[in-house]
Scaffold this motif. Structure first.
Motif, PDB file in Angstrom:
ATOM      1  N   ILE A 177       0.830  -1.207   0.000  1.00  0.00           N
ATOM      2  CA  ILE A 177       0.000   0.000   0.000  1.00  0.00           C
ATOM      3  C   ILE A 177       0.866   1.259   0.000  1.00  0.00           C
ATOM      4  CG2 ILE A 177      -1.596   1.363   1.415  1.00  0.00           C
ATOM      5  CD1 ILE A 177      -2.942  -1.292   2.154  1.00  0.00           C
ATOM      6  N   GLU A 178       1.941   1.244   0.776  1.00  0.00           N
ATOM      7  CA  GLU A 178       2.846   2.400   0.824  1.00  0.00           C
ATOM      8  C   GLU A 178       3.496   2.665  -0.534  1.00  0.00           C
ATOM      9  OE1 GLU A 178       5.501   1.254   3.962  1.00  0.00           O
ATOM     10  OE2 GLU A 178       4.259   2.204   5.496  1.00  0.00           O
ATOM     11  N   ASN A 179       3.535   1.662  -1.377  1.00  0.00           N
ATOM     12  CA  ASN A 179       4.147   1.791  -2.700  1.00  0.00           C
ATOM     13  C   ASN A 179       3.107   1.602  -3.799  1.00  0.00           C
ATOM     14  OD1 ASN A 179       7.229   1.978  -2.238  1.00  0.00           O
ATOM     15  ND2 ASN A 179       6.520   0.424  -0.811  1.00  0.00           N
ATOM     16  N   THR A 180       1.923   2.128  -3.586  1.00  0.00           N
ATOM     17  CA  THR A 180       0.817   2.000  -4.539  1.00  0.00           C
ATOM     18  C   THR A 180       1.247   2.444  -5.934  1.00  0.00           C
ATOM     19  OG1 THR A 180      -0.835   2.356  -2.824  1.00  0.00           O
ATOM     20  CG2 THR A 180      -1.522   2.800  -5.079  1.00  0.00           C
ATOM     21  N   GLY A 181       0.937   1.598  -6.913  1.00  0.00           N
ATOM     22  CA  GLY A 181       1.244   1.903  -8.301  1.00  0.00           C
ATOM     23  C   GLY A 181       2.633   1.491  -8.747  1.00  0.00           C
ATOM     24  N   ARG A 182       3.512   1.180  -7.806  1.00  0.00           N
ATOM     25  CA  ARG A 182       4.875   0.761  -8.143  1.00  0.00           C
ATOM     26  C   ARG A 182       4.964  -0.756  -8.139  1.00  0.00           C
ATOM     27  NH1 ARG A 182       8.126   4.151  -3.776  1.00  0.00           N
ATOM     28  NH2 ARG A 182       7.285   6.188  -4.280  1.00  0.00           N
ATOM     29  N   VAL A 183       5.755  -1.276  -9.044  1.00  0.00           N
ATOM     30  CA  VAL A 183       6.012  -2.708  -9.051  1.00  0.00           C
ATOM     31  C   VAL A 183       7.093  -2.984  -8.019  1.00  0.00           C
ATOM     32  CG1 VAL A 183       6.815  -4.673 -10.402  1.00  0.00           C
ATOM     33  CG2 VAL A 183       5.396  -2.918 -11.479  1.00  0.00           C
ATOM     34  N   MET A 184       6.774  -3.887  -7.100  1.00  0.00           N
ATOM     35  CA  MET A 184       7.718  -4.273  -6.059  1.00  0.00           C
ATOM     36  C   MET A 184       8.228  -5.686  -6.372  1.00  0.00           C
ATOM     37  SD  MET A 184       7.798  -1.729  -3.892  1.00  0.00           S
ATOM     38  CE  MET A 184       8.461  -2.431  -2.390  1.00  0.00           C
ATOM     39  N   THR A 185       9.536  -5.806  -6.530  1.00  0.00           N
ATOM     40  CA  THR A 185      10.095  -7.129  -6.791  1.00  0.00           C
ATOM     41  C   THR A 185       9.989  -7.972  -5.524  1.00  0.00           C
ATOM     42  OG1 THR A 185      12.333  -6.507  -6.096  1.00  0.00           O
ATOM     43  CG2 THR A 185      11.765  -6.189  -8.443  1.00  0.00           C
ATOM     44  N   ARG A 186      10.077  -9.266  -5.697  1.00  0.00           N
ATOM     45  CA  ARG A 186      10.036 -10.161  -4.540  1.00  0.00           C
ATOM     46  C   ARG A 186      11.178  -9.834  -3.569  1.00  0.00           C
ATOM     47  NH1 ARG A 186       8.506 -13.117  -8.961  1.00  0.00           N
ATOM     48  NH2 ARG A 186       6.526 -14.222  -8.761  1.00  0.00           N
ATOM     49  N   GLU A 187      12.341  -9.518  -4.117  1.00  0.00           N
ATOM     50  CA  GLU A 187      13.494  -9.193  -3.275  1.00  0.00           C
ATOM     51  C   GLU A 187      13.234  -7.950  -2.437  1.00  0.00           C
ATOM     52  OE1 GLU A 187      13.786  -9.789  -6.659  1.00  0.00           O
ATOM     53  OE2 GLU A 187      14.477 -11.842  -6.409  1.00  0.00           O
ATOM     54  N   LYS A 188      12.632  -6.921  -3.028  1.00  0.00           N
ATOM     55  CA  LYS A 188      12.315  -5.697  -2.279  1.00  0.00           C
ATOM     56  C   LYS A 188      11.299  -5.980  -1.182  1.00  0.00           C
ATOM     57  CE  LYS A 188      13.159  -2.239  -5.843  1.00  0.00           C
ATOM     58  NZ  LYS A 188      12.548  -1.232  -6.710  1.00  0.00           N
ATOM     59  N   LEU A 189      10.334  -6.831  -1.484  1.00  0.00           N
ATOM     60  CA  LEU A 189       9.326  -7.176  -0.489  1.00  0.00           C
ATOM     61  C   LEU A 189       9.945  -7.966   0.664  1.00  0.00           C
ATOM     62  CD1 LEU A 189       6.389  -8.041  -2.903  1.00  0.00           C
ATOM     63  CD2 LEU A 189       6.557  -6.036  -1.416  1.00  0.00           C
ATOM     64  N   ASP A 218      13.119  -7.859   1.612  1.00  0.00           N
ATOM     65  CA  ASP A 218      13.964  -6.916   2.357  1.00  0.00           C
ATOM     66  C   ASP A 218      13.128  -5.993   3.236  1.00  0.00           C
ATOM     67  OD1 ASP A 218      16.082  -8.048   1.034  1.00  0.00           O
ATOM     68  OD2 ASP A 218      16.448  -6.336  -0.296  1.00  0.00           O
ATOM     69  N   GLY A 219      11.980  -5.541   2.718  1.00  0.00           N
ATOM     70  CA  GLY A 219      11.136  -4.602   3.454  1.00  0.00           C
ATOM     71  C   GLY A 219      10.406  -5.206   4.632  1.00  0.00           C
ATOM     72  N   VAL A 220      10.116  -6.499   4.579  1.00  0.00           N
ATOM     73  CA  VAL A 220       9.347  -7.136   5.645  1.00  0.00           C
ATOM     74  C   VAL A 220      10.235  -7.989   6.554  1.00  0.00           C
ATOM     75  CG1 VAL A 220       7.463  -8.748   6.164  1.00  0.00           C
ATOM     76  CG2 VAL A 220       7.207  -7.104   4.311  1.00  0.00           C
ATOM     77  N   TRP A 221      11.095  -8.805   5.977  1.00  0.00           N
ATOM     78  CA  TRP A 221      11.908  -9.722   6.769  1.00  0.00           C
ATOM     79  C   TRP A 221      13.315  -9.189   7.033  1.00  0.00           C
ATOM     80  CZ3 TRP A 221       8.129 -11.540   3.545  1.00  0.00           C
ATOM     81  CH2 TRP A 221       7.232 -12.446   4.091  1.00  0.00           C
ATOM     82  N   GLY A 222      13.787  -8.274   6.209  1.00  0.00           N
ATOM     83  CA  GLY A 222      15.138  -7.754   6.372  1.00  0.00           C
ATOM     84  C   GLY A 222      16.063  -8.269   5.287  1.00  0.00           C
ATOM     85  N   ILE A 223      17.157  -7.577   5.100  1.00  0.00           N
ATOM     86  CA  ILE A 223      18.071  -7.860   3.995  1.00  0.00           C
ATOM     87  C   ILE A 223      18.698  -9.247   4.101  1.00  0.00           C
ATOM     88  CG2 ILE A 223      20.263  -7.147   2.945  1.00  0.00           C
ATOM     89  CD1 ILE A 223      19.468  -4.271   3.589  1.00  0.00           C
TER      90      ILE A 223
END
Length: 117
Positions: free
Chosen positions: A59-71, A73-78
């Protein structure tokens, strides 16, 4: 400058200086990201904490394609030792539980949250 502002707000929230209501609503569904609660018509929807965090990131990135890697990193950490298919499973569960068609798959890339007109 925007990043600095977000960091200051995050520090203030952690220090108890700011209480922020972070609730998303769409039709009869609401998700309280701070309370980790989801409801449909006032009835609770069982969402796991990681599913709520993942949904919030989309939701914070509405309209943007989020790769699995970014997701990941954003939720579980790098350094999280997860497979990219973990994201697919969580997205599928979010779609089923919330019964929303606003998370689209961009084949070979990732996912995008789109707001319906």
């Amino acid at each position: 400058m925007v990043l600095l502002g977000k960091r200051v707000l995050a520090l203030l929230r952690r220090g108890g200086k700011i209480e922020e209501k972070d609730i998303w609503r769409c039709g009869n569904i609401s998700v309280d990201f701070n309370g980790y609660l989801a409801e449909r018509n006032g009835e609770p929807i069982e969402l796991a904490p990681k599913e709520i965090q993942l949904f919030k990131l989309l939701i914070e990135n509405t309209g943007r394609v989020m790769t699995r890697e970014k997701l990941i990193d954003g939720v579980w950490g790098i350094d999280a030792p997860l497979y990219d298919r973990t994201i697919d499973t969580h997205i599928r569960r979010i779609r089923q539980k919330l019964d929303l068609n606003c998370i689209t798959t961009v084949k070979g890339v990732g996912y995008r949250f789109e707001v319906s007109p």
